[in-house]
Write a protein that holds these residues in place. Structure first.
Motif, PDB file in Angstrom:
ATOM      1  N   ASN A 193      -5.570 -24.690 -48.478  1.00 13.98           N
ATOM      2  CA  ASN A 193      -6.279 -25.711 -47.716  1.00 13.98           C
ATOM      3  C   ASN A 193      -6.191 -25.416 -46.220  1.00 13.98           C
ATOM      4  O   ASN A 193      -7.180 -25.525 -45.508  1.00 13.98           O
ATOM      5  N   ASP A 194      -4.995 -25.040 -45.724  1.00 12.83           N
ATOM      6  CA  ASP A 194      -4.833 -24.697 -44.312  1.00 12.83           C
ATOM      7  C   ASP A 194      -5.732 -23.521 -43.946  1.00 12.83           C
ATOM      8  O   ASP A 194      -6.345 -23.503 -42.881  1.00 12.83           O
ATOM      9  N   TYR A 195      -5.809 -22.541 -44.840  1.00  9.97           N
ATOM     10  CA  TYR A 195      -6.666 -21.390 -44.603  1.00  9.97           C
ATOM     11  C   TYR A 195      -8.129 -21.817 -44.513  1.00  9.97           C
ATOM     12  O   TYR A 195      -8.873 -21.352 -43.648  1.00  9.97           O
ATOM     13  N   GLN A 196      -8.555 -22.695 -45.423  1.00 13.05           N
ATOM     14  CA  GLN A 196      -9.950 -23.162 -45.433  1.00 13.05           C
ATOM     15  C   GLN A 196     -10.282 -23.910 -44.145  1.00 13.05           C
ATOM     16  O   GLN A 196     -11.371 -23.751 -43.595  1.00 13.05           O
ATOM     17  N   ILE A 197      -9.352 -24.735 -43.684  1.00 11.60           N
ATOM     18  CA  ILE A 197      -9.559 -25.470 -42.423  1.00 11.60           C
ATOM     19  C   ILE A 197      -9.664 -24.474 -41.272  1.00 11.60           C
ATOM     20  O   ILE A 197     -10.588 -24.539 -40.456  1.00 11.60           O
ATOM     21  N   GLN A 198      -8.714 -23.537 -41.196  1.00 10.18           N
ATOM     22  CA  GLN A 198      -8.706 -22.562 -40.104  1.00 10.18           C
ATOM     23  C   GLN A 198      -9.964 -21.698 -40.117  1.00 10.18           C
ATOM     24  O   GLN A 198     -10.490 -21.355 -39.059  1.00 10.18           O
ATOM     25  N   LYS A 199     -10.443 -21.359 -41.303  1.00  6.29           N
ATOM     26  CA  LYS A 199     -11.671 -20.555 -41.423  1.00  6.29           C
ATOM     27  C   LYS A 199     -12.818 -21.251 -40.688  1.00  6.29           C
ATOM     28  O   LYS A 199     -13.596 -20.600 -39.988  1.00  6.29           O
ATOM     29  N   GLN A 200     -12.912 -22.574 -40.833  1.00  7.06           N
ATOM     30  CA  GLN A 200     -13.988 -23.310 -40.158  1.00  7.06           C
ATOM     31  C   GLN A 200     -13.719 -23.419 -38.654  1.00  7.06           C
ATOM     32  O   GLN A 200     -14.634 -23.285 -37.839  1.00  7.06           O
ATOM     33  N   LEU A 201     -12.468 -23.643 -38.284  1.00  2.46           N
ATOM     34  CA  LEU A 201     -12.123 -23.787 -36.860  1.00  2.46           C
ATOM     35  C   LEU A 201     -12.324 -22.482 -36.090  1.00  2.46           C
ATOM     36  O   LEU A 201     -12.516 -22.510 -34.871  1.00  2.46           O
ATOM     37  N   ASP A 202     -12.290 -21.361 -36.798  1.00  4.03           N
ATOM     38  CA  ASP A 202     -12.498 -20.063 -36.149  1.00  4.03           C
ATOM     39  C   ASP A 202     -13.972 -19.765 -35.881  1.00  4.03           C
ATOM     40  O   ASP A 202     -14.296 -18.815 -35.167  1.00  4.03           O
ATOM     41  N   LYS A 203     -14.867 -20.552 -36.450  1.00  6.88           N
ATOM     42  CA  LYS A 203     -16.306 -20.343 -36.229  1.00  6.88           C
ATOM     43  C   LYS A 203     -16.703 -20.855 -34.844  1.00  6.88           C
ATOM     44  O   LYS A 203     -16.002 -21.675 -34.259  1.00  6.88           O
ATOM     45  N   PRO A 204     -17.838 -20.382 -34.317  1.00  4.07           N
ATOM     46  CA  PRO A 204     -18.248 -20.806 -32.973  1.00  4.07           C
ATOM     47  C   PRO A 204     -18.395 -22.325 -32.853  1.00  4.07           C
ATOM     48  O   PRO A 204     -18.918 -22.979 -33.755  1.00  4.07           O
ATOM     49  N   GLN A 205     -17.901 -22.834 -31.738  1.00  6.65           N
ATOM     50  CA  GLN A 205     -18.004 -24.264 -31.433  1.00  6.65           C
ATOM     51  C   GLN A 205     -18.542 -24.431 -30.020  1.00  6.65           C
ATOM     52  O   GLN A 205     -18.135 -23.726 -29.115  1.00  6.65           O
ATOM     53  N   THR A 206     -19.444 -25.398 -29.880  1.00  8.44           N
ATOM     54  CA  THR A 206     -20.031 -25.707 -28.580  1.00  8.44           C
ATOM     55  C   THR A 206     -19.911 -27.197 -28.346  1.00  8.44           C
ATOM     56  O   THR A 206     -20.133 -27.979 -29.266  1.00  8.44           O
ATOM     57  N   TRP A 207     -19.547 -27.597 -27.138  1.00  7.11           N
ATOM     58  CA  TRP A 207     -19.582 -29.014 -26.784  1.00  7.11           C
ATOM     59  C   TRP A 207     -20.102 -29.145 -25.364  1.00  7.11           C
ATOM     60  O   TRP A 207     -20.058 -28.207 -24.589  1.00  7.11           O
ATOM     61  N   PHE A 208     -20.645 -30.328 -25.060  1.00  4.98           N
ATOM     62  CA  PHE A 208     -21.362 -30.526 -23.798  1.00  4.98           C
ATOM     63  C   PHE A 208     -20.532 -31.188 -22.709  1.00  4.98           C
ATOM     64  O   PHE A 208     -20.832 -31.048 -21.540  1.00  4.98           O
ATOM     65  N   CYS A 209     -19.537 -31.961 -23.078  1.00  2.00           N
ATOM     66  CA  CYS A 209     -18.733 -32.626 -22.051  1.00  2.00           C
ATOM     67  C   CYS A 209     -17.322 -32.873 -22.572  1.00  2.00           C
ATOM     68  O   CYS A 209     -17.055 -32.739 -23.762  1.00  2.00           O
ATOM     69  N   LYS A 210     -16.445 -33.233 -21.644  1.00  2.00           N
ATOM     70  CA  LYS A 210     -15.071 -33.576 -21.993  1.00  2.00           C
ATOM     71  C   LYS A 210     -14.999 -35.073 -22.224  1.00  2.00           C
ATOM     72  O   LYS A 210     -15.578 -35.853 -21.473  1.00  2.00           O
ATOM     73  N   TYR A 211     -14.277 -35.452 -23.281  1.00  2.00           N
ATOM     74  CA  TYR A 211     -14.094 -36.862 -23.579  1.00  2.00           C
ATOM     75  C   TYR A 211     -12.635 -37.217 -23.342  1.00  2.00           C
ATOM     76  O   TYR A 211     -11.739 -36.642 -23.958  1.00  2.00           O
ATOM     77  N   TYR A 212     -12.413 -38.139 -22.422  1.00  2.00           N
ATOM     78  CA  TYR A 212     -11.076 -38.666 -22.172  1.00  2.00           C
ATOM     79  C   TYR A 212     -11.013 -40.055 -22.786  1.00  2.00           C
ATOM     80  O   TYR A 212     -11.789 -40.930 -22.403  1.00  2.00           O
ATOM     81  N   PRO A 213     -10.110 -40.270 -23.763  1.00  2.00           N
ATOM     82  CA  PRO A 213     -10.002 -41.602 -24.367  1.00  2.00           C
ATOM     83  C   PRO A 213      -9.806 -42.677 -23.303  1.00  2.00           C
ATOM     84  O   PRO A 213      -9.287 -42.409 -22.218  1.00  2.00           O
ATOM     85  N   ALA A 214     -10.216 -43.891 -23.630  1.00  2.00           N
ATOM     86  CA  ALA A 214     -10.184 -44.993 -22.658  1.00  2.00           C
ATOM     87  C   ALA A 214      -8.790 -45.230 -22.089  1.00  2.00           C
ATOM     88  O   ALA A 214      -8.669 -45.691 -20.949  1.00  2.00           O
ATOM     89  N   ARG A 215      -7.746 -44.895 -22.841  1.00  2.00           N
ATOM     90  CA  ARG A 215      -6.391 -45.110 -22.320  1.00  2.00           C
ATOM     91  C   ARG A 215      -6.032 -44.138 -21.199  1.00  2.00           C
ATOM     92  O   ARG A 215      -5.063 -44.345 -20.484  1.00  2.00           O
ATOM     93  N   ILE A 216      -6.807 -43.070 -21.041  1.00  4.30           N
ATOM     94  CA  ILE A 216      -6.592 -42.125 -19.937  1.00  4.30           C
ATOM     95  C   ILE A 216      -7.358 -42.681 -18.730  1.00  4.30           C
ATOM     96  O   ILE A 216      -8.583 -42.695 -18.710  1.00  4.30           O
ATOM     97  N   ARG A 217      -6.630 -43.139 -17.748  1.00  2.51           N
ATOM     98  CA  ARG A 217      -7.247 -43.888 -16.652  1.00  2.51           C
ATOM     99  C   ARG A 217      -7.521 -43.057 -15.398  1.00  2.51           C
ATOM    100  O   ARG A 217      -8.392 -43.385 -14.625  1.00  2.51           O
TER     101      ARG A 217
END
Length: 188
Positions: free
Chosen positions: A5-29
């Motif tokens: 299961n860990d291998y299967q998760i890591q296999k997906q996490l190793d694929k290309p990822q793109t994001w547009f902005c940084k999200y800071y949770p509301a508790r980060i002031r």
């Protein structure tokens, strides 16, 4: 079995990822105006109010990364926690992204048929909550398809990876993940 299961998760996490902005949770002031605006964009998207802006950004990124190859891609969002949230967040958004890119709409082939608590509402039982399967797939649709998975926010990537693994068990080839925002906890 946990190792597979860990291998299967890591296999997906190793694929290309793109994001547009940084999200800071509301508790980060201690964040600036841009971070506050990005946080609001995430909230507005989750509530179905910012789908056009996010669809434009998503389509622009898809066309930059895949060009005319977008027509060979299924665009499939990680389902929200309830049927109502899923429709509000993704129905018009996915339609618009596919209209702009020529990608095939995977939203129409995945159905949220039950409710689960969202993980951030139930951290103490996080592992238990993640195991709830409340999604039905149009299984034949995904067989032999190249799929780009979308989610609003990536933190550790477990929701994305588990969903990508589900799609691959149906015969899909997940090419990576695209996200509105990535969670950050420290301001630099």
């Amino acid at each position: 079995m946990a190792h597979k299961n860990d291998y299967q998760i890591q296999k997906q996490l190793d694929k290309p990822q793109t994001w547009f902005c940084k999200y800071y949770p509301a508790r980060i002031r201690n964040v600036g105006e841009k971070e506050i605006a990005d946080r609001q964009l995430v909230f507005d998207f989750k509530d179905g109010r910012a789908y056009e802006e996010v669809a434009q950004r998503t389509a622009e990124n898809m066309l930059t990364l895949y060009g005319k190859g977008c027509v060979n891609i299924v665009f499939a969002p990680v389902p929200a926690s309830t049927s109502e949230s899923n429709e509000l967040r993704y129905k018009a958004f996915c339609h618009r992204v596919c209209e702009l890119t020529g990608a095939e709409n995977g939203y129409e082939h995945v159905r949220v048929c039950g409710e689960r608590k969202t993980i951030h509402d139930n951290r103490k039982n996080e592992d238990e909550v993640r195991k709830a399967n409340v999604v039905e797939f149009d299984e034949p649709f995904f067989d032999n398809k190249m799929v780009l998975v979308f989610d609003d926010v990536i933190t550790k990537g477990l929701s994305y990876a588990k969903y990508a693994n589900q799609l691959e068990r149906l015969g899909a080839c997940v090419i990576g993940g695209m996200f509105l925002a990535r969670t950050h906890y420290k301001v630099r």
